[in-house]
Design an enzyme around this catalytic site. Structure first.
Site, short mmCIF file in Angstrom:
data_model
loop_
_atom_site.label_atom_id
_atom_site.label_comp_id
_atom_site.label_asym_id
_atom_site.label_seq_id
_atom_site.Cartn_x
_atom_site.Cartn_y
_atom_site.Cartn_z
CB SER A 24 1.59 15.17 -4.49
OG SER A 24 1.33 16.30 -5.31
CB THR A 156 -15.72 -30.19 -5.54
OG1 THR A 156 -16.00 -31.50 -5.05
CG2 THR A 156 -16.13 -30.09 -7.01
CG HIS A 157 -15.79 -30.01 -1.00
ND1 HIS A 157 -16.50 -29.18 -0.17
CD2 HIS A 157 -16.67 -30.46 -1.93
CE1 HIS A 157 -17.77 -29.13 -0.57
NE2 HIS A 157 -17.89 -29.91 -1.64
CB SER A 278 16.32 -23.17 0.88
OG SER A 278 16.83 -23.14 2.19
CE LYS A 284 11.66 -25.94 0.35
NZ LYS A 284 11.50 -25.16 1.55
CD GLU A 291 6.12 -19.55 -1.96
OE1 GLU A 291 6.25 -19.34 -0.75
OE2 GLU A 291 6.99 -20.11 -2.64
CE1 TYR A 318 -7.85 17.84 -5.03
CE2 TYR A 318 -7.51 19.58 -3.41
CZ TYR A 318 -7.04 18.48 -4.10
OH TYR A 318 -5.77 18.00 -3.86
CD GLN A 323 -1.08 15.82 -2.62
OE1 GLN A 323 -1.18 16.90 -3.17
NE2 GLN A 323 -0.24 15.62 -1.60
N1 ARG Z 1 -1.35 17.76 -5.86
C1 ARG Z 1 -2.74 17.99 -5.78
C2 ARG Z 1 -3.48 16.64 -5.84
O1 ARG Z 1 -2.88 15.71 -6.23
C3 ARG Z 1 -3.20 18.84 -6.93
C4 ARG Z 1 -4.46 19.59 -6.65
C5 ARG Z 1 -4.18 20.62 -5.62
N2 ARG Z 1 -5.32 21.48 -5.41
C6 ARG Z 1 -5.41 22.28 -4.36
N3 ARG Z 1 -6.46 22.99 -4.29
N4 ARG Z 1 -4.50 22.30 -3.44
O2 ARG Z 1 -4.63 16.54 -5.48
#
Ligand code: ARG
Length: 457
Positions: A24, A156-157, A278, A284, A291, A318, A323
């Site tokens: 991550s 309205t509408h 444009s 334009k 938007e 957990y 993650q």
């Molecule tokens: N990168 C992990 C997350 O964002 C950290 C926690 C990881 N924990 C584990 N038991 N692998 O959730």
């Protein structure tokens, strides 16, 4: 073959593709500051409780500080093989401080560590978002002041309904933003709970001091249940909900601005610096910003739904699924901050075509309710007054006359209750004034609200 920090029970190192899939670091590196803050507080606590030596704690704190400076200077190399921000920092610390660094993770798991980082991150971001909300609210007040007295057809509408002050319409968005501000204060409250000490899920055998960590990091509360502490993502869901509702408001305003600057409405003109042209059609001038804000609303809703789906039916405590809480959260933060900032500019630079607004009020029947209410004040029951006025409108349409064009004699043919004073009742100024639409007072109140909001930051 690089061994992971957790590699003891493994015979092989992680497959490269698997590691890339589960890492991550590419997105959680943005929580480096929070990770360092959290680890610093943790190291101090470990020494205070006699779990590590004061000397080790000092080395850790100094080492973390050096890492912080390195990261801020752009001199830190984040490595995918080290998975996430927590292990990237821990490894660098250990390389620098040896055994001291190796002692930092005592009485802690990445599960409570990541929860702590994310709480700190959300808390900090909520304040920044609230600041932007206040700035946008100020822009709305400024615009309401600048355009005070301008009369505009309320709809309205999407049919012209009753005249209002344009400032009154603008201040409706102030009120929506005020609720957004308050909702984010609620998000803050739920993010302001300290999860460290929960360990992987079941707490710790060490004599840790959660109060100390909470005080160091300025948390108002501590999770009372360790399993909840590591698996709670409610504050993220609430953040994404508050963000989605904020985007609902911005998208409604976007839609109105897009309509208003079409030739069909011609009520406002956006600043040249805020529009694009444009590549093919030379004439334009497109309202891209509103938007895009309208478009980005969809992706924020998407992040909310993705997160709801991720935590739905997830067993305690957990799971790696969690993650997945980060990318949508980060993208939402970026999206709403950017949207608020650009929207504020758009509104500040918006030119108003008061004449067209007035024409839309005059060349229409949006004062019909006032005729009916006039009759009521002369003693006629509302339902009858409504019917009489309906006939007058019908007559006006047939004879191509607005209610202000009709003579008193014409009025009297529909009801003897009409008098000369009907003419003054019909003027847009009277129509608005008679409704007690006190924009000045509303502006004063709104200004006070902003002051109170700022004091909470
Ligand atoms: N990168 C992990 C997350 O964002 C950290 C926690 C990881 N924990 C584990 N038991 N692998 O959730």
């Amino acid at each position: 073959m690089s061994k992971s920090l957790w590699g003891g029970r493994f015979e092989k190192s992680t497959d490269e593709m698997i590691n890339e899939f589960q890492a991550s670091i590419n997105f959680d590196k943005r929580m480096y500051r929070e990770d360092i803050e959290g680890s610093t507080a943790h190291a101090k606590m470990l020494a205070k409780c006699g779990i590590i030596s004061p000397d080790d704690s000092k080395k850790i704190v100094e080492g973390l500080n050096k890492i912080l400076q390195k990261i801020e200077a752009g001199d830190f190399e984040f490595k995918v093989e080290l998975e996430d921000i927590h292990m990237n920092i821990e490894k660098a610390l250990t390389d620098d401080t040896g055994d001291a660094g190796r002692r930092l993770h005592t009485a802690r798991s990445r599960n409570d560590q990541v929860a702590l980082d994310t709480h700190l991150y959300v808390r900090r971001q909520v304040k920044e978002i609230q600041k932007l909300i206040i700035e946008f609210q100020q822009t709305l007040i400024n615009a309401a002041k600048k355009h005070s007295g301008i009369i505009f057809p309320g709809y309205t509408h999407l049919q012209r309904a009753q005249p209002v002050y344009f400032s009154h319409h603008l201040l409706a968005y102030f009120s929506m933003l005020q609720r957004d501000f308050e909702r984010f204060s609620g998000v803050y409250k739920r993010a302001d709970i300290m999860p460290l000490g929960a360990g992987a899920l079941a707490g710790s055998t060490f004599p840790i001091d959660k109060n100390f960590v909470a005080e160091e990091l300025n948390f108002s509360e501590i999770y009372s249940n360790s399993m909840d502490a590591v698996s709670d993502r409610d504050y993220i869901l609430e953040f994404l909900s508050a963000a989605s509702i904020l985007m609902v408001h911005l998208s409604r305003f976007s839609e109105e601005i897009i309509l208003w600057c079409s030739r069909e409405f011609s009520f406002v003109e956006l600043d040249d610096a805020h529009c694009t042209g444009s590549s093919m059609m030379p004439q334009k001038k497109n309202p891209d910003v509103p938007e895009l804000v309208r478009g980005k609303t969809g992706r924020v809703f998407g992040h909310l739904l993705a997160m709801l789906t991720t935590v739905k039916a997830l067993p305690l405590a957990y799971n790696k699924d969690l993650q997945e809480d980060k990318e949508g959260l980060f993208d939402t933060i970026d999206t709403i901050k950017f949207s608020l900032a650009v929207f504020s500019q758009i509104v500040a630079g918006m030119k108003i075509n008061a004449e067209n607004m007035r024409r839309a009020v005059e060349e229409d029947f949006s004062n019909a309710t006032d005729v009916a209410e006039y009759l009521v004040k002369k003693g006629i029951p509302f339902r009858d007054a409504h019917a009489i006025t309906g006939k007058l409108v019908h007559y006006g349409i047939e004879h191509k006359k607005y209610l202000t064009d009709l003579t008193l004699d014409e009025y009297k043919e529909f009801s003897p209750a009409f008098d000369e004073d009907i003419i003054s009742v019909l003027k847009p100024e009277s129509v608005v004034k008679n409704r007690n639409m006190n924009v000045e007072a509303a502006i004063i109140k709104a200004t006070e609200k902003i002051k109170t909001n700022s004091e909470t930051l």
